[in-house]
Each structure stands twice: as structure tokens, then as C-alpha cells.
Motif scaffolding. Structure first.
Motif, PDB file in Angstrom:
ATOM      1  N   LEU A  81       0.844  -1.193   0.000  1.00 29.50           N
ATOM      2  CA  LEU A  81       0.000   0.000   0.000  1.00 29.50           C
ATOM      3  C   LEU A  81       0.874   1.235   0.000  1.00 29.50           C
ATOM      4  O   LEU A  81       1.848   1.317   0.729  1.00 29.50           O
ATOM      5  N   ARG A  82       0.493   2.187  -0.820  1.00 25.59           N
ATOM      6  CA  ARG A  82       1.176   3.481  -0.768  1.00 25.59           C
ATOM      7  C   ARG A  82       0.787   4.150   0.541  1.00 25.59           C
ATOM      8  O   ARG A  82      -0.181   3.762   1.192  1.00 25.59           O
ATOM      9  N   ARG A  83       1.519   5.152   0.907  1.00 26.09           N
ATOM     10  CA  ARG A  83       1.276   5.831   2.170  1.00 26.09           C
ATOM     11  C   ARG A  83      -0.072   6.546   2.151  1.00 26.09           C
ATOM     12  O   ARG A  83      -0.448   7.173   1.165  1.00 26.09           O
ATOM     13  N   ARG A  84      -0.795   6.430   3.256  1.00 29.51           N
ATOM     14  CA  ARG A  84      -2.049   7.158   3.428  1.00 29.51           C
ATOM     15  C   ARG A  84      -1.758   8.412   4.240  1.00 29.51           C
ATOM     16  O   ARG A  84      -1.319   8.339   5.371  1.00 29.51           O
ATOM     17  N   PHE A  85      -1.984   9.565   3.636  1.00 29.19           N
ATOM     18  CA  PHE A  85      -1.769  10.823   4.339  1.00 29.19           C
ATOM     19  C   PHE A  85      -3.038  11.212   5.079  1.00 29.19           C
ATOM     20  O   PHE A  85      -4.138  11.096   4.532  1.00 29.19           O
TER      21      PHE A  85
END
Length: 124
Positions: free
Chosen positions: A49-53
Motif C-alpha cells: 500500500l502506498r502511504r495514506r496521508f
């Protein structure tokens, strides 16, 4: 028609009918987080998963407020305010909190309850 040809036609038909299923349910904080693939040194794909901001709480539209009472639990607050205990993370986002238990640790604390990120509305 040969068996190989029939199998190929079936495979083509099935590949056209397949749908992409998101890896997380709609009420998950990761539902819209993109999945990426990295190829490791052995050539194997590794999905992640890409980073969740976290959203800016000031950009979230508040529609309610909850004052913490003795014995309050965030899942129960989320059920009452959002009709889903698994949406507790939205209350965390609205109150800029990474550790959910902190939100109910102080009796009397006021918690912001907001619309989902991106929904327009007027301030409370």
C-alpha cells in the motif's frame, strides 16, 4: 473445435468478465489508498500500500460533536454518530489522533464528528 481452442475461448471470456475487487472494504481507512507493486531482486512482484496521508482536520466539515463521558468507547461513539463502529478512524482523523484510545481517555473532551473527506458542507 479442439479442446485447446475451446479452453482459450473460455479463458478469454472469463478474463473479460472479471472485475477488480478493491483489497479493503468501503468503510476501511485504506479503501482508496493505492496498491503499488515493487519487483524485488529476484524478479518477484511485491504488492504494498502506498502511504495514506491524514487529511487536514480543518478541511473536514464538522456536523456534530461528542462530549466524552465515563466509559465511552470510540467504536460505540462511531456507531452512534456514523452508524458504523468500523468508521472510528474518521473520528481519529477529524481530531488529529493516531492512537484511538487517547480520544476517550479524558472525560469531558469534545470530539469533532465530520463528514468524509471531500464532501462539501457548511461549518457547524
Amino acid at each position: 473445435m479442439s479442446d485447446d481452442h475451446a479452453r482459450q475461448q473460455l479463458a478469454n471470456l472469463l478474463s473479460q468478465a472479471s472485475t477488480v475487487v478493491p483489497p479493503f472494504p468501503q468503510n476501511s481507512r485504506y479503501h482508496v489508498t493505492p496498491v503499488a507493486t515493487l519487483v524485488d531482486s529476484d524478479g518477484n512482484p511485491v504488492r504494498y500500500l502506498r502511504r495514506r496521508f491524514l487529511p487536514d482536520p480543518a478541511a473536514l466539515v464538522q456536523f456534530a460533536q461528542h462530549r466524552v463521558a465515563p466509559g465511552d468507547r470510540l467504536d460505540l461513539i462511531a456507531t452512534e454518530a456514523l452508524q458504523d463502529p468500523e468508521l472510528f478512524w474518521r473520528i481519529c482523523d477529524a481530531n488529529r489522533c493516531l492512537h484511538p484510545d487517547e480520544l476517550t481517555a479524558v472525560v469531558g473532551r469534545r470530539l469533532r464528528i465530520t463528514l468524509p473527506e471531500g464532501l462539501p458542507g457548511g461549518p457547524l
